[in-house]
Design an enzyme around this catalytic site. Structure first.
Site, PDB file in Angstrom:
ATOM      1  N   TRP A 130      49.908 -11.404 -34.079  1.00  0.00           N
ATOM      2  CA  TRP A 130      50.734 -12.566 -33.735  1.00  0.00           C
ATOM      3  C   TRP A 130      51.970 -12.719 -34.623  1.00  0.00           C
ATOM      4  O   TRP A 130      52.792 -13.594 -34.385  1.00  0.00           O
ATOM      5  CB  TRP A 130      49.901 -13.849 -33.819  1.00  0.00           C
ATOM      6  CG  TRP A 130      49.021 -14.072 -32.629  1.00  0.00           C
ATOM      7  CD1 TRP A 130      49.016 -13.368 -31.465  1.00  0.00           C
ATOM      8  CD2 TRP A 130      48.015 -15.087 -32.490  1.00  0.00           C
ATOM      9  NE1 TRP A 130      48.075 -13.880 -30.610  1.00  0.00           N
ATOM     10  CE2 TRP A 130      47.445 -14.939 -31.206  1.00  0.00           C
ATOM     11  CE3 TRP A 130      47.543 -16.120 -33.317  1.00  0.00           C
ATOM     12  CZ2 TRP A 130      46.429 -15.769 -30.734  1.00  0.00           C
ATOM     13  CZ3 TRP A 130      46.535 -16.940 -32.853  1.00  0.00           C
ATOM     14  CH2 TRP A 130      45.982 -16.763 -31.575  1.00  0.00           C
ATOM     15  N   LYS A 131      52.040 -11.927 -35.688  1.00  0.00           N
ATOM     16  CA  LYS A 131      53.169 -12.049 -36.624  1.00  0.00           C
ATOM     17  C   LYS A 131      53.300 -13.513 -37.070  1.00  0.00           C
ATOM     18  O   LYS A 131      52.286 -14.145 -37.312  1.00  0.00           O
ATOM     19  CB  LYS A 131      54.444 -11.509 -35.970  1.00  0.00           C
ATOM     20  CG  LYS A 131      54.216 -10.088 -35.427  1.00  0.00           C
ATOM     21  CD  LYS A 131      55.459  -9.366 -35.024  1.00  0.00           C
ATOM     22  CE  LYS A 131      55.087  -7.966 -34.541  1.00  0.00           C
ATOM     23  NZ  LYS A 131      56.237  -7.168 -34.179  1.00  0.00           N
ATOM     24  N   HIS A 174      52.556  -2.842 -42.106  1.00  0.00           N
ATOM     25  CA  HIS A 174      53.323  -2.951 -40.860  1.00  0.00           C
ATOM     26  C   HIS A 174      54.787  -2.679 -41.180  1.00  0.00           C
ATOM     27  O   HIS A 174      55.260  -2.999 -42.277  1.00  0.00           O
ATOM     28  CB  HIS A 174      53.144  -4.361 -40.285  1.00  0.00           C
ATOM     29  CG  HIS A 174      53.763  -4.508 -38.938  1.00  0.00           C
ATOM     30  ND1 HIS A 174      55.103  -4.755 -38.775  1.00  0.00           N
ATOM     31  CD2 HIS A 174      53.238  -4.413 -37.703  1.00  0.00           C
ATOM     32  CE1 HIS A 174      55.370  -4.810 -37.478  1.00  0.00           C
ATOM     33  NE2 HIS A 174      54.263  -4.605 -36.802  1.00  0.00           N
ATOM     34  N   GLU A 191      53.438   3.307 -35.044  1.00  0.00           N
ATOM     35  CA  GLU A 191      54.385   2.369 -34.467  1.00  0.00           C
ATOM     36  C   GLU A 191      55.808   2.823 -34.764  1.00  0.00           C
ATOM     37  O   GLU A 191      56.339   2.545 -35.845  1.00  0.00           O
ATOM     38  CB  GLU A 191      54.168   0.974 -35.057  1.00  0.00           C
ATOM     39  CG  GLU A 191      52.789   0.414 -34.794  1.00  0.00           C
ATOM     40  CD  GLU A 191      52.794  -1.107 -34.818  1.00  0.00           C
ATOM     41  OE1 GLU A 191      52.344  -1.698 -33.833  1.00  0.00           O
ATOM     42  OE2 GLU A 191      53.276  -1.698 -35.791  1.00  0.00           O
ATOM     43  N   GLY A 234      52.203  -6.691 -30.316  1.00  0.00           N
ATOM     44  CA  GLY A 234      52.857  -7.873 -30.862  1.00  0.00           C
ATOM     45  C   GLY A 234      53.110  -8.900 -29.778  1.00  0.00           C
ATOM     46  O   GLY A 234      52.230  -9.675 -29.400  1.00  0.00           O
ATOM     47  N   GLY A 235      54.304  -8.887 -29.224  1.00  0.00           N
ATOM     48  CA  GLY A 235      54.743  -9.897 -28.252  1.00  0.00           C
ATOM     49  C   GLY A 235      53.747 -10.175 -27.137  1.00  0.00           C
ATOM     50  O   GLY A 235      53.468 -11.353 -26.823  1.00  0.00           O
TER      51      GLY A 235
HETATM   52  P1  PGA Z   1      55.600  -5.445 -30.098  1.00  0.00           P
HETATM   53  O1  PGA Z   1      55.073  -5.368 -31.636  1.00  0.00           O
HETATM   54  O2  PGA Z   1      54.384  -5.201 -29.251  1.00  0.00           O
HETATM   55  O3  PGA Z   1      56.127  -6.851 -29.964  1.00  0.00           O
HETATM   56  O4  PGA Z   1      56.619  -4.402 -29.945  1.00  0.00           O
HETATM   57  C1  PGA Z   1      54.170  -4.387 -32.029  1.00  0.00           C
HETATM   58  C2  PGA Z   1      53.866  -4.542 -33.487  1.00  0.00           C
HETATM   59  O5  PGA Z   1      54.791  -4.824 -34.271  1.00  0.00           O
HETATM   60  O6  PGA Z   1      52.701  -4.385 -33.933  1.00  0.00           O
END
Ligand code: PGA
Length: 250
Positions: A11-12, A96, A168, A235-236
């Site tokens: 979720w950051k 990350h 990533e 993420g998103g």
């Molecule tokens: P994203 O992020 O799916 O929004 O590209 C992936 C992540 O940073 O783990």
């Protein structure tokens, strides 16, 4: 060797405890019959307690997004593996690319953090990946190799056997630009080969390598069709219950 897929959300710096509650209220029923993969969600620290409570008795495990080594100490603003374990976390994301980029995390941090996570019974999800200029400069393998040699190779075989790797590519994170399944699989193959050189073929065949970077319900199926891709770090698309459910049920 068959590796159980894993779908992990990150979720950051999004969501409050109330929003965490609302997410799991909607998401949990969608996961009731999911058995084909492990499901992990990594909320920000202030939401971990709520997330653990909401997911109790379900197949959803909770993880932190970072940790500091050591059990406790005079380290203002940091959170230890001991604390993550005590709140009920099972996983923790390490290095990350946003931590590497904005907070200068490096391979020495990866080693210390992975060892600290394992000491407190947490499964580290260690992130590696190249930046756009590195890919365009044909330096992807060099960068991945250095990240593996510096961050993972110092671990013992027993420690390595307990970690998860997330590939990533930085240029694909939050940009809507997903790596093609072939390109991601090639990077995963390279990573697996590099860890085989250090930890042996069996360890390399057993380690789960997740792909991360703009994974969405509409591109996950093709990524997961690649033998080399064992899951996703999302993420998103993990912020919305229906969308993360779509990824999990690829
Ligand atoms: P994203 O992020 O799916 O929004 O590209 C992936 C992540 O940073 O783990």
């Amino acid at each position: 060797m068959s590796r159980k897929p894993m779908m992990a959300g990150n979720w950051k710096m999004y969501k409050t405890p109330a929003e965490t509650h609302a997410f799991f209220e909607a998401f949990k029923p969608l996961m009731a019959n999911v058995e084909h993969c492990d499901i992990v969600m990594c909320p920000p620290f202030p939401n971990l307690h709520a997330a653990v409570q909401e997911t109790e008795g379900s197949r959803i495990a909770i993880g932190g997004q970072n940790l500091y080594w050591g059990k406790e100490g005079a380290v203002t603003g940091e959170v230890s593996g001991h604390m993550l374990q005590a709140v009920g976390c099972k996983f923790v994301i390490i290095a990350h690319s946003e931590r590497r980029q904005y907070f200068g995390e490096n391979e020495a941090d990866v080693v210390r953090k992975a060892q600290a996570a394992l000491e407190f019974g947490l499964t580290p999800i260690v992130c590696v990946g190249e930046r756009l200029e590195e890919r365009e400069g044909n330096r992807t393998e060099q960068v991945l190799g250095e990240q593996i040699d510096g961050g993972l190779a110092p671990l013992t075989g027993d420690q390595f056997a307990k970690i998860v790797i997330a590939y990533e590519p930085v240029w694909a994170i939050g940009t809507g630009k997903t790596a093609t399944p072939e390109l991601a699989a090639a990077a995963h193959r390279f990573i697996r080969g590099r860890v085989a050189a250090k930890f042996g073929e069996a360890a390399a065949a057993g380690v789960r390598i997740l792909y991360g970077g703009s994974v969405k319900p509409d591109n996950v199926k093709k990524l997961m069709a690649e033998e080399e891709i064992d899951g996703a770090l999302v993420g998103g698309a993990s912020l919305d219950p229906a969308s993360f459910a779509g990824v999990v049920q690829y």
